[in-house]
Design a protein around this motif. Structure first.
Motif, mmCIF file in Angstrom:
data_model
loop_
_atom_site.group_PDB
_atom_site.id
_atom_site.type_symbol
_atom_site.label_atom_id
_atom_site.label_comp_id
_atom_site.label_asym_id
_atom_site.label_seq_id
_atom_site.Cartn_x
_atom_site.Cartn_y
_atom_site.Cartn_z
ATOM 1 N N THR A 1 0.853 -1.188 0.000
ATOM 2 C CA THR A 1 0.000 0.000 0.000
ATOM 3 C C THR A 1 0.887 1.236 0.000
ATOM 4 N N LYS A 2 0.315 2.365 -0.390
ATOM 5 C CA LYS A 2 1.062 3.625 -0.412
ATOM 6 C C LYS A 2 1.569 3.966 0.988
ATOM 7 N N ASP A 3 0.728 3.757 2.006
ATOM 8 C CA ASP A 3 1.145 4.039 3.385
ATOM 9 C C ASP A 3 2.363 3.218 3.785
ATOM 10 N N PHE A 4 2.375 1.945 3.397
ATOM 11 C CA PHE A 4 3.508 1.085 3.728
ATOM 12 C C PHE A 4 4.766 1.546 2.995
ATOM 13 N N VAL A 5 4.622 1.943 1.733
ATOM 14 C CA VAL A 5 5.766 2.426 0.955
ATOM 15 C C VAL A 5 6.323 3.695 1.593
ATOM 16 N N LYS A 6 5.443 4.568 2.085
ATOM 17 C CA LYS A 6 5.898 5.793 2.750
ATOM 18 C C LYS A 6 6.647 5.465 4.041
ATOM 19 N N LYS A 7 6.189 4.466 4.773
ATOM 20 C CA LYS A 7 6.893 4.054 5.987
ATOM 21 C C LYS A 7 8.283 3.516 5.640
ATOM 22 N N MET A 8 8.355 2.748 4.571
ATOM 23 C CA MET A 8 9.647 2.227 4.130
ATOM 24 C C MET A 8 10.590 3.366 3.745
ATOM 25 N N ALA A 9 10.048 4.371 3.044
ATOM 26 C CA ALA A 9 10.850 5.522 2.637
ATOM 27 C C ALA A 9 11.356 6.286 3.853
ATOM 28 N N ALA A 10 10.485 6.455 4.862
ATOM 29 C CA ALA A 10 10.883 7.160 6.080
ATOM 30 C C ALA A 10 11.998 6.409 6.803
ATOM 31 N N GLU A 11 11.853 5.091 6.917
ATOM 32 C CA GLU A 11 12.876 4.286 7.590
ATOM 33 C C GLU A 11 14.207 4.314 6.849
ATOM 34 N N ALA A 12 14.140 4.467 5.520
ATOM 35 C CA ALA A 12 15.362 4.495 4.715
ATOM 36 C C ALA A 12 15.956 5.906 4.631
ATOM 37 N N GLY A 13 15.251 6.887 5.220
ATOM 38 C CA GLY A 13 15.777 8.253 5.217
ATOM 39 C C GLY A 13 15.450 9.061 3.977
ATOM 40 N N PHE A 14 14.503 8.608 3.174
ATOM 41 C CA PHE A 14 14.107 9.334 1.968
ATOM 42 C C PHE A 14 12.989 10.329 2.287
ATOM 43 N N HIS A 15 13.300 11.316 3.124
ATOM 44 C CA HIS A 15 12.286 12.256 3.579
ATOM 45 C C HIS A 15 11.804 13.192 2.462
ATOM 46 N N HIS A 16 12.638 13.412 1.453
ATOM 47 C CA HIS A 16 12.213 14.244 0.322
ATOM 48 C C HIS A 16 11.053 13.586 -0.433
ATOM 49 N N VAL A 17 10.992 12.264 -0.425
ATOM 50 C CA VAL A 17 9.898 11.546 -1.072
ATOM 51 C C VAL A 17 8.603 11.767 -0.301
ATOM 52 N N LEU A 18 8.702 11.816 0.995
ATOM 53 C CA LEU A 18 7.513 11.996 1.845
ATOM 54 C C LEU A 18 6.926 13.387 1.698
ATOM 55 N N LYS A 19 7.744 14.367 1.355
ATOM 56 C CA LYS A 19 7.274 15.733 1.193
ATOM 57 C C LYS A 19 6.669 15.996 -0.187
#
Length: 98
Positions: free
Chosen positions: A76-94
């Protein structure tokens, strides 16, 4: 080709659930497209029904679908965002949602 769309194909389902035993590859990387046969490939919804992108992808040819992987199909998109946050890809979250 691998794409980040939220969709899957019937072909990927078969590769995951209906695999038959194959001998180990003789080269470093196995060309997974060599084992795909020529029967019709169905485009299916991914796990995230809110972000379903099959309508957009419905015009893709059978040949292109046979050679396309959808690695996000079971996420899910929410899970992908959590993965991005854990990997330090905060620019993706914004990034603004479309």
């Amino acid at each position: 080709m691998a794409t980040g769309h939220y969709a899957r194909t019937s072909q990927e389902d078969e590769e995951v659930f209906l695999q038959s035993h194959t001998s180990p590859p003789t080269t470093l990387f196995r060309n997974r497209f060599e084992i795909r046969n020529r029967k019709p490939v169905k485009l299916c919804k991914g796990a995230d029904l809110v972000k379903d992108q099959t309508f957009f992808l419905s015009q893709i040819s059978q040949d292109a679908l046979r050679q396309t992987l959808f690695p996000l199909s079971g996420l899910t998109k929410d899970f992908v965002k959590k993965m991005a946050a854990e990997a330090g890809f905060h620019h993706v979250l914004k990034k603004k949602e479309v």
